[in-house]
Design an enzyme around this catalytic site. Structure first.
Site, PDB file in Angstrom:
ATOM      1  N   ASP A  29      -3.557   7.391  -5.607  1.00  0.00           N
ATOM      2  CA  ASP A  29      -4.378   6.355  -4.976  1.00  0.00           C
ATOM      3  C   ASP A  29      -5.251   5.719  -6.055  1.00  0.00           C
ATOM      4  O   ASP A  29      -5.869   6.415  -6.861  1.00  0.00           O
ATOM      5  CB  ASP A  29      -5.243   6.975  -3.871  1.00  0.00           C
ATOM      6  CG  ASP A  29      -5.878   5.924  -2.969  1.00  0.00           C
ATOM      7  OD1 ASP A  29      -5.562   5.925  -1.768  1.00  0.00           O
ATOM      8  OD2 ASP A  29      -6.681   5.102  -3.462  1.00  0.00           O
ATOM      9  N   ILE A  30      -5.307   4.407  -6.058  1.00  0.00           N
ATOM     10  CA  ILE A  30      -6.032   3.687  -7.106  1.00  0.00           C
ATOM     11  C   ILE A  30      -7.545   3.923  -7.012  1.00  0.00           C
ATOM     12  O   ILE A  30      -8.245   3.866  -8.021  1.00  0.00           O
ATOM     13  CB  ILE A  30      -5.683   2.176  -7.072  1.00  0.00           C
ATOM     14  CG1 ILE A  30      -5.947   1.515  -8.402  1.00  0.00           C
ATOM     15  CG2 ILE A  30      -6.380   1.445  -5.937  1.00  0.00           C
ATOM     16  CD1 ILE A  30      -5.049   1.944  -9.505  1.00  0.00           C
ATOM     17  N   GLU A  88      -5.668   0.044   6.260  1.00  0.00           N
ATOM     18  CA  GLU A  88      -5.817  -0.969   5.211  1.00  0.00           C
ATOM     19  C   GLU A  88      -4.460  -1.529   4.780  1.00  0.00           C
ATOM     20  O   GLU A  88      -4.294  -2.743   4.688  1.00  0.00           O
ATOM     21  CB  GLU A  88      -6.539  -0.325   4.015  1.00  0.00           C
ATOM     22  CG  GLU A  88      -6.814  -1.274   2.861  1.00  0.00           C
ATOM     23  CD  GLU A  88      -7.335  -0.532   1.625  1.00  0.00           C
ATOM     24  OE1 GLU A  88      -8.074   0.467   1.764  1.00  0.00           O
ATOM     25  OE2 GLU A  88      -6.994  -0.949   0.508  1.00  0.00           O
ATOM     26  N   HIS A  93       1.756   5.758   5.056  1.00  0.00           N
ATOM     27  CA  HIS A  93       1.474   6.587   3.885  1.00  0.00           C
ATOM     28  C   HIS A  93       0.666   7.815   4.288  1.00  0.00           C
ATOM     29  O   HIS A  93      -0.177   7.759   5.177  1.00  0.00           O
ATOM     30  CB  HIS A  93       0.740   5.799   2.793  1.00  0.00           C
ATOM     31  CG  HIS A  93      -0.463   5.038   3.268  1.00  0.00           C
ATOM     32  ND1 HIS A  93      -0.367   3.827   3.905  1.00  0.00           N
ATOM     33  CD2 HIS A  93      -1.791   5.315   3.204  1.00  0.00           C
ATOM     34  CE1 HIS A  93      -1.583   3.378   4.201  1.00  0.00           C
ATOM     35  NE2 HIS A  93      -2.464   4.283   3.795  1.00  0.00           N
ATOM     36  N   HIS A  95      -1.983  10.567   2.896  1.00  0.00           N
ATOM     37  CA  HIS A  95      -2.938  10.883   1.835  1.00  0.00           C
ATOM     38  C   HIS A  95      -2.890  12.392   1.587  1.00  0.00           C
ATOM     39  O   HIS A  95      -3.052  13.177   2.533  1.00  0.00           O
ATOM     40  CB  HIS A  95      -4.371  10.547   2.262  1.00  0.00           C
ATOM     41  CG  HIS A  95      -4.648   9.083   2.474  1.00  0.00           C
ATOM     42  ND1 HIS A  95      -5.267   8.304   1.525  1.00  0.00           N
ATOM     43  CD2 HIS A  95      -4.414   8.273   3.534  1.00  0.00           C
ATOM     44  CE1 HIS A  95      -5.413   7.064   2.000  1.00  0.00           C
ATOM     45  NE2 HIS A  95      -4.908   7.018   3.216  1.00  0.00           N
TER      46      HIS A  95
HETATM   47  P1  5GP Z   1      -5.466   3.312   4.471  1.00  0.00           P
HETATM   48  O1  5GP Z   1      -4.492   2.189   4.775  1.00  0.00           O
HETATM   49  O2  5GP Z   1      -4.860   4.672   4.686  1.00  0.00           O
HETATM   50  O3  5GP Z   1      -6.754   3.143   5.215  1.00  0.00           O
HETATM   51  O4  5GP Z   1      -5.867   3.214   2.936  1.00  0.00           O
HETATM   52  C1  5GP Z   1      -5.010   2.690   1.970  1.00  0.00           C
HETATM   53  C2  5GP Z   1      -5.200   3.423   0.655  1.00  0.00           C
HETATM   54  O5  5GP Z   1      -4.378   2.784  -0.313  1.00  0.00           O
HETATM   55  C3  5GP Z   1      -6.629   3.401   0.111  1.00  0.00           C
HETATM   56  O6  5GP Z   1      -7.038   4.734  -0.167  1.00  0.00           O
HETATM   57  C4  5GP Z   1      -6.543   2.539  -1.156  1.00  0.00           C
HETATM   58  O7  5GP Z   1      -7.374   2.994  -2.202  1.00  0.00           O
HETATM   59  C5  5GP Z   1      -5.070   2.652  -1.535  1.00  0.00           C
HETATM   60  N1  5GP Z   1      -4.550   1.449  -2.189  1.00  0.00           N
HETATM   61  C6  5GP Z   1      -4.678   0.176  -1.750  1.00  0.00           C
HETATM   62  N2  5GP Z   1      -4.062  -0.677  -2.585  1.00  0.00           N
HETATM   63  C7  5GP Z   1      -3.544   0.076  -3.581  1.00  0.00           C
HETATM   64  C8  5GP Z   1      -2.779  -0.242  -4.751  1.00  0.00           C
HETATM   65  O8  5GP Z   1      -2.457  -1.391  -5.057  1.00  0.00           O
HETATM   66  N3  5GP Z   1      -2.402   0.807  -5.531  1.00  0.00           N
HETATM   67  C9  5GP Z   1      -2.721   2.101  -5.236  1.00  0.00           C
HETATM   68  N4  5GP Z   1      -2.296   3.049  -6.066  1.00  0.00           N
HETATM   69  N5  5GP Z   1      -3.437   2.434  -4.140  1.00  0.00           N
HETATM   70  C10 5GP Z   1      -3.845   1.431  -3.326  1.00  0.00           C
END
Ligand code: 5GP
Length: 131
Positions: A29-30, A88, A93, A95
């Protein structure tokens, strides 16, 4: 339009890759909530994880287990925590987060911003532990 995660799988956007098989992909995760925070995704782009066909869901979770076992070997932690949010990025995905206490799974606290060299090193360490 392809999701940002499909573009990562395609190599159009860089990532710190941890592992890959025929159907799944894992990368750091970035903006990690803890060092080693890894995302495991199906190559088939589906928004909601429980909309995945059963065989693809099973494959994703088996792959996540393999990645988590590798993480546990090299990231100092009590356990690997598992979470699915997906609010987001509309590409399913999982975690995987190295944890020592409940608050290590807190997505609301400030996220880490690690130098590229450290991210590369962590990804490589986990990748080597999975092999
Ligand atoms: P969620 O959709 O589960 O709420 O969160 C999405 C996750 O993806 C976040 O923890 C965010 O930091 C990660 N994320 C979003 N865009 C990118 C990206 O371009 N690259 C990476 N490696 N992680 C990302």
């Amino acid at each position: 339009m392809a999701s940002i995660f499909s573009r990562i799988i395609a190599g159009e956007i860089p990532c710190y890759k941890v592992a890959e098989d025929e159907h799944n992909f894992a990368f750091l995760d970035i903006n990690p909530v803890a060092k080693g925070h890894t995302l495991v995704i199906p190559k088939h782009e589906v928004d909601y994880i429980f909309d995945l066909p059963k065989d693809e869901y099973d494959s994703l979770m088996s792959f996540a287990k393999k990645v988590a076992e590798g993480m546990k070997k090299v990231m100092p932690c009590k356990k690997i925590g598992v979470a699915v949010l997906g609010l987001e990025v509309p590409h399913a995905h999982v975690h995987l987060i190295p944890i020592n206490k409940e608050s290590d799974m807190n997505f609301f606290k400030g996220k880490l911003s690690l130098p590229a060299e450290e991210m590369t090193e962590i990804a490589q360490k986990i990748a080597d532990a999975i092999k």
